[in-house]
Design an enzyme around this catalytic site. Structure first.
Site, PDB file in Angstrom:
ATOM      1  N   GLU A 162       1.297  91.641   7.538  1.00  0.00           N
ATOM      2  CA  GLU A 162       0.403  90.719   7.121  1.00  0.00           C
ATOM      3  C   GLU A 162       1.441  89.594   6.093  1.00  0.00           C
ATOM      4  O   GLU A 162       2.304  90.078   5.342  1.00  0.00           O
ATOM      5  CB  GLU A 162      -0.569  91.175   5.986  1.00  0.00           C
ATOM      6  CG  GLU A 162      -1.349  89.928   5.363  1.00  0.00           C
ATOM      7  CD  GLU A 162      -2.713  90.354   5.271  1.00  0.00           C
ATOM      8  OE1 GLU A 162      -3.358  91.335   5.831  1.00  0.00           O
ATOM      9  OE2 GLU A 162      -3.539  89.578   4.621  1.00  0.00           O
TER      10      GLU A 162
ATOM     11  N   GLU B 289     -11.220  90.137  -1.214  1.00  0.00           N
ATOM     12  CA  GLU B 289     -11.255  89.685   0.147  1.00  0.00           C
ATOM     13  C   GLU B 289     -11.717  90.890   1.221  1.00  0.00           C
ATOM     14  O   GLU B 289     -11.065  91.147   1.750  1.00  0.00           O
ATOM     15  CB  GLU B 289      -9.961  89.396   0.418  1.00  0.00           C
ATOM     16  CG  GLU B 289      -9.476  88.381  -0.565  1.00  0.00           C
ATOM     17  CD  GLU B 289      -7.976  87.683  -0.088  1.00  0.00           C
ATOM     18  OE1 GLU B 289      -7.290  88.563   0.498  1.00  0.00           O
ATOM     19  OE2 GLU B 289      -7.773  86.589  -0.279  1.00  0.00           O
TER      20      GLU B 289
ATOM     21  N   ASP C  16      -3.003  81.791  -5.875  1.00  0.00           N
ATOM     22  CA  ASP C  16      -2.450  82.978  -5.039  1.00  0.00           C
ATOM     23  C   ASP C  16      -1.162  82.192  -4.467  1.00  0.00           C
ATOM     24  O   ASP C  16      -1.014  81.582  -3.453  1.00  0.00           O
ATOM     25  CB  ASP C  16      -3.631  82.756  -3.758  1.00  0.00           C
ATOM     26  CG  ASP C  16      -3.114  83.678  -2.744  1.00  0.00           C
ATOM     27  OD1 ASP C  16      -2.159  84.763  -3.131  1.00  0.00           O
ATOM     28  OD2 ASP C  16      -3.682  83.677  -1.671  1.00  0.00           O
TER      29      ASP C  16
ATOM     30  N   GLU D  30       4.616  82.993   2.110  1.00  0.00           N
ATOM     31  CA  GLU D  30       3.481  82.620   2.740  1.00  0.00           C
ATOM     32  C   GLU D  30       2.958  81.008   2.597  1.00  0.00           C
ATOM     33  O   GLU D  30       2.436  80.422   3.623  1.00  0.00           O
ATOM     34  CB  GLU D  30       2.279  83.373   2.156  1.00  0.00           C
ATOM     35  CG  GLU D  30       0.726  83.039   2.781  1.00  0.00           C
ATOM     36  CD  GLU D  30      -0.191  83.753   1.946  1.00  0.00           C
ATOM     37  OE1 GLU D  30       0.255  84.724   1.477  1.00  0.00           O
ATOM     38  OE2 GLU D  30      -1.201  83.471   2.464  1.00  0.00           O
TER      39      GLU D  30
ATOM     40  N   GLU E  93       8.577  71.602  -3.086  1.00  0.00           N
ATOM     41  CA  GLU E  93       7.503  71.082  -3.559  1.00  0.00           C
ATOM     42  C   GLU E  93       7.272  69.829  -3.416  1.00  0.00           C
ATOM     43  O   GLU E  93       6.134  69.269  -3.439  1.00  0.00           O
ATOM     44  CB  GLU E  93       7.724  71.543  -5.085  1.00  0.00           C
ATOM     45  CG  GLU E  93       6.626  71.076  -6.241  1.00  0.00           C
ATOM     46  CD  GLU E  93       6.904  71.593  -7.478  1.00  0.00           C
ATOM     47  OE1 GLU E  93       8.058  71.740  -7.913  1.00  0.00           O
ATOM     48  OE2 GLU E  93       5.997  71.604  -8.250  1.00  0.00           O
TER      49      GLU E  93
END
Ligand code: GCU
Length: 617
Positions: A118, A244, A323, A351, A451
């Site tokens: 994942e 989740e 998150d 991620e 960013e």
């Protein structure tokens, strides 16, 4: 599948694996030192003095031409690696007794039993394939060695979302193999942990997983006894509950203290820890609901439970309240629980930060977290792993810097990010001084560049849904995940002040005031805390819309400058080609983010770029 033909990341000074017969950290320490001295053609004497009272600590003292290394059971190994790194980099080994700041320094691998990972960006699982264990023992030793070399002492090997058949990790038929794996990591002072399915008893004949039902508590006690018969030093269980779509105590009207304590009591007789994640929020939110503000969720669930958790419970809390976005303020929950053990959770897997295609070195980000989070507030650090079956373990060769720096930051969070990055560069690549400087500054600045071309000013969730790579300004806007920015023709952002959702009130007065007040809220978090009109004038005198345009143009230009620097570096192969290949993709990504985001805001606002650069109408 065999995969022993791999390259080592920062341990390039130690080409040979440690012999399989090393059974204790002292054996490993001895073998590593002998090998390193031989490879580096050093002939200095190093005397090892085990002292079990020191446990994980060590002390390196000079004696004549050589060193005396005193250390506890694993401390001696940590000291050995520190000495080797110092010899290799030409630095001075630390003096005095060195002891880790946090007792638990843990890597969380999100590997699934069927072999995927994942949020994994470096190939398939190192541990599993086709619903069973499948690992290369040589590679496992390399991994254990990498972890030990930076002081990581626990590895959780399976995804927090426990998909079938990973629950078998704590069942009789898989435990012998889990025990074999633990034996590989043990001489490196690395203990295993497993993620468990909170509702596991339901698979085994019970009709409930209610934490207050004595049958459930008994079931877990018996299960823990079984597991510890096979792995007496298992570090514990990691749990994602009521998050989740994972099962949890809420189903039974119980609190998370009820759930965590029940499990912790099963582990306590064996010295195991129960690590309970606090990533709990409503993932089925209606976007029309303006009362619910997702970043407030964890605090609401847990702050009221402070002091109610057993001693061997550790709450694991993500660094920010959302998150793992590119920039978030520190989670207010980390500042709220003075009577609870807490682990700070960071994510090495990129991620939301470029999938290990884009360069993104994290140490500066962690330093910023610690600017607001007093170090004594937490008792542990955990990192979501970035490893996989790729030859170099981390996909992008530079992504290894994040694992390296994580371990040493969890050992000592005061370590300077620039020093960590430089040490990694020097251990990994013997570059001429000017090139080393160039690589260090490229890495140090990489987060800021990313960013700028993706989500500056605290703007979150403009990313492609599900995959989380590339821009999609409206991708999460009408979703169920509580992820909204509400951009319209006049303004963007969510008002999280006292007059808005009230999120700022979850902080103490100092931080609350800082974020509430537009004059003191830093520009890089303005759109996290405030809803601002495009003509709002930022601290540097530019309007908000102009800042959005400028940051995206500049970020992209800075990525192009990074690419030019990269070309000048004499990196060894295959890293040179691999880094170049990924840089081409990074540039494509940066241009896409720039053009999509700028076009999105231009079409909404109708405001042109003051500098007349190309925006698509
Ligand atoms: C993120 C991520 C999920 C993961 C979750 C977690 O939401 O996208 O894949 O399961 O974090 O931390 O549990």
């Amino acid at each position: 599948m065999k995969h022993s033909d791999h390259s080592l990341t920062w341990l390039t000074c130690l080409p040979e694996a440690v012999p399989a017969q090393a059974v204790t950290p002292l054996d490993v320490a001895r073998a590593e030192i002998n090998q390193a001295l031989a490879v580096m053609q050093h002939s200095i004497p190093v005397v090892l003095r085990p002292d079990s009272t020191l446990s994980e600590s060590f002390c390196l003292e000079r004696e004549g031409e050589g060193y005396i290394l005193t250390g506890g059971s694993t401390g001696i190994l940590y000291g050995a690696y520190r000495l080797i790194m110092s010899l290799k980099t030409g630095g001075t080994p630390p003096s005095g007794v060195q002891q880790p700041r946090y007792a638990l320094r843990m890597l969380n691998c999100w590997d699934n039993a069927e072999g995927t990972i994942e949020r994994g960006y470096s190939g398939r699982s190192l541990f599993f394939e086709d619903g069973r264990f499948d690992y290369d023992p040589v590679r496992m030793r390399q991994l254990a060695r990498m972890l030990a070399s930076v002081g990581v002492n626990v590895i959780c090997i399976n995804n927090v979302n426990v998909h079938d058949p990973a629950h078998k990790l704590i069942e009789e038929d898989w435990l012998p193999q889990l025990s074999d794996l633990a034996a590989i990591f043990r001489p490196y002072g690395v203990r295993l942990m497993v993620s468990i399915d909170y509702a596991h008893p339901l698979r085994c004949g019970l009709d409930t997983a209610d934490p207050l039902d004595p049958r459930v508590a008994d079931w877990w006690k018996t299960r823990a006894q079984l597991v510890y018969r096979y792995i007496p030093d298992l570090a514990g269980f990691l749990v994602k509950a009521d998050s989740e779509h994972r099962p949890g105590p809420f189903t039974y009207g119980r609190t998370h203290a009820d759930g965590a304590n029940m499990l912790a009591r099963a582990l306590a007789p064996f010295g195991g820890a129960l690590v309970w994640r606090c990533f709990v929020y409503n993932c089925l939110q209606d976007w029309r609901d303006t009362k619910t503000d997702r970043p407030m969720a964890a605090y609401k669930h847990y702050a009221c439970l402070d002091g109610q958790f057993d001693r061997n419970v550790i709450l694991q809390i993500k660094n920010g309240p959302f998150d793992f976005q590119v920039r978030e303020p520190v989670s207010p929950l980390l500042l709220a629980m003075a009577h609870t053990n807490m682990a700070l959770e960071v994510q090495l897997a990129q991620e939301y930060t470029g999938h290990q295609i884009d360069i993104y070195a994290m140490p500066p980000m962690w330093k910023e977290i610690f600017d607001d989070l007093p170090k004594e507030r937490i008792t542990a650090m955990a990192a979501v792993g970035n490893l996989g079956r790729d030859m170099n373990y981390t996909g992008h060769p530079f992504a290894a810097v994040n694992l390296f720096a994580f371990g040493l930051t969890a050992w000592n969070p005061d370590t300077d990010p620039a020093a960590l990055i430089r040490t990694w560069c020097r251990l990994s690549y013997a570059l001429p001084a000017a090139q080393e400087d160039a690589l260090v500054s490229l890495l140090l600045g990489s987060r800021g560049v990313y960013e700028k071309y993706t989500a500056p000013l605290g703007l979150c969730w403009m990313v492609e849904p599900h995959g989380h790579y590339g821009p999609s300004p409206m991708g999460y806007e009408y979703a169920l995940w509580g992820t909204y920015h509400k951009a319209n023709r006049d303004a963007v952002g969510i008002d999280r002040t006292a007059s808005g959702t009230g999120y700022t009130r979850q902080y103490d007065k100092t931080l609350c005031d800082k974020y509430e007040n537009l004059n003191t809220c830093p520009d890089n978090l303005k759109l996290f805390f405030h809803r601002l009109r495009y003509d709002y004038v930022m601290a540097d005198g530019r309007t908000l819309i102009q800042r959005i345009y400028d940051d995206h143009f500049e970020g992209c230009e800075e990525a192009e400058a990074m690419a030019r620097v990269l070309e000048t570096l004499d990196l060894p192969e295959p890293d040179r080609s691999e880094a170049a290949r990924r840089m081409a993709l990074q540039l494509k990504n940066a241009r896409e983010w720039r053009d999509v985001t700028n076009t999105f805001f231009y079409r909404l606002s109708g405001v042109s770029d003051a500098k007349g650069r190309r925006i698509y109408d």
